[in-house]
Design an enzyme around this catalytic site. Sequence first.
Site: not given
Length: 726
Positions: A106, A267
Amino acid sequence: MSTSDDIHNTTATGKCPFHQGGHDQSAGGGTTTRDWWPNQLRVDLLNQHSNRSNPLGEDFDYRKEFSKLDYYGLKKDLKALLTESQPWWPADWGSYAGLFIRMAWHGAGTYRSIDGRGGAGRGQQRFAPLNSWPDNVSLDKARRLLWPIKQKYGQKISWADLFILAGNVALESSGFRTFGFGAGREDVWEPDLDVNWGDEKAWLTHRHPEALAKAPLGATEMGLIYVNPEGPDHSGEPLSAAAAIRATFGNMGMNDEETVALIAGGHTLGKTHGAGPTSNVGPDPEAAPIEEQGLGWASTYGSGVGADAITSGLEVVWTQTPTQWSNYFFENLFKYEWVQTRSPAGAIQFEAVDAPEIIPDPFDPSKKRKPTMLVTDLTLRFDPEFEKISRRFLNDPQAFNEAFARAWFKLTHRDMGPKSRYIGPEVPKEDLIWQDPLPQPIYNPTEQDIIDLKFAIADSGLSVSELVSVAWASASTFRGGDKRGGANGARLALMPQRDWDVNAAAVRALPVLEKIQKESGKASLADIIVLAGVVGVEKAASAAGLSIHVPFAPGRVDARQDQTDIEMFELLEPIADGFRNYRARLDVSTTESLLIDKAQQLTLTAPEMTALVGGMRVLGANFDGSKNGVFTDRVGVLSNDFFVNLLDMRYEWKATDESKELFEGRDRETGEVKYTASRADLVFGSNSVLRAVAEVYASSDAHEKFVKDFVAAWVKVMNLDRFDLL
């Protein structure tokens, strides 16, 4: 709140009424000039990140400090930290790996290739708005977990480098082999003000993917890093998310394979958190009360942490081994049938309806659950192109590992510029096309060589305007955000820059300079182009009666066409370049705002920008040879005539048409048109801040100062990409 009665009563008692009420009496309080004039030109963007905000001082040398770092000792400490679960924020499955990967992702994921801004290069996740973005919930905890390590190693490692290195170590500790790590990200000490995050006034406002192609935005909703994990505008439809995914990852310079690898790799480890309704979550760090000490999103749901944690509101665990690298993401994606469901917080997600309970609970070893995925994860199965790549990765885990390693490295280093800026023992040797690679130097011109070349250029028949224009066209592509562009490489002579409209006049000088380069064999074309600017400026100063030496540092090299990604370099083509009075489109911002944008990319201050524009005008360096802003009768002479005539009240200015882009300056007495100008010219008389600077240069005693300031700013631009000189 004070009333008239309050003031009357305090006056009667002899007390000062202004010390009794609730008015904000602090510095900066009250209604600001920006409140009154919200469209005020953002000249302040040119004053960011000065030494006045830097507690380390202007003599601090991060590269020197980093050389003292026990790099592998730091990595060892980071690895240990991953499994040192803290009661104030317990680790899922006893590991912070997933949290640190998300923190790094991020941080880097705010980068946008269209304007080069954003990214992890300056540690901006510490500051607003990123420290409080809805998509960054709980990353305040990740940063706080790192504090003891930052405290231990001090200034030998920047926060910006530490965030990315922590993500790398998290992957490596989980059994993944990363591509490498390049340090060199220097911290700043205040938020970036120049990044355009969008016009929306509410968090999570939806944007259509097509809109992302017209603006330098990297996410489909205000406050997200990429896309809404529940699908566009919470649609819950995996297939409809494909366009949004491509748009956002494409704006970072990622292709379909890199996109699939990043989503799946990101993920493979960790989980999302949605134990209960997000209404239980308190204010973000910027809005949290002072006693929270920079932390935010305190939750009243249960314990608020661990099994009760709420971050995104989604409750998803993708793989059977969430702390160990695997290919389970793809195996689960294609093995099971997925049914839409909702998290305990009510967020849309999918569950493998026909799967056994094989997913471990993060805090209770006796519990298992079925695999779950995000709406956007399933896009990798149902979009035809993404599916092809995903199935290949399913059947070839090694190909997936290689693709993710390279894509992760690109993600986390995309805004660092050329590889020459990387430092540390784990910098990969391989040159990558997105790094804008350059060959090794083959020339080493002596002082006499440079003198000879300057004579050859001066005798070439090229005018001052042509010499200055070609040098500016080469150097002014530099972007301070991602350190791309600049004169090194002489890519002005290559595709696509050679064919840009803005360079049409400037490149006419190239054949002459290329001939000089070939005949001399003493310097690169890149150096000769910059040297042409040196000759032009020195000739112009001499014509003004001043003997000025323009500093020149040789050492540039010439890139090859195969080292130049045409598509990525197309992004450097300016929408506007006010220094050359160029504007391609009228549907984005004002001309003067785009001038500020360009100056900020060139890391210029307001005085530097002002001096350069004034000098470029009198040197006749407009992109098309027009007379707009050329407020002088002696073009090619480095005078302060631009400022003198701009501020002369003998002239009044009127727009030539309704667009109000071009103006005529008429003599107030005769009505005769004396000059023409663009908005990029008149702003130096209109804007109060820029006028204050222009008045300095227009003064009768300012000519020599102006020339020296112009030369200093000119040399700065020419050397912006000379990282070897730092």
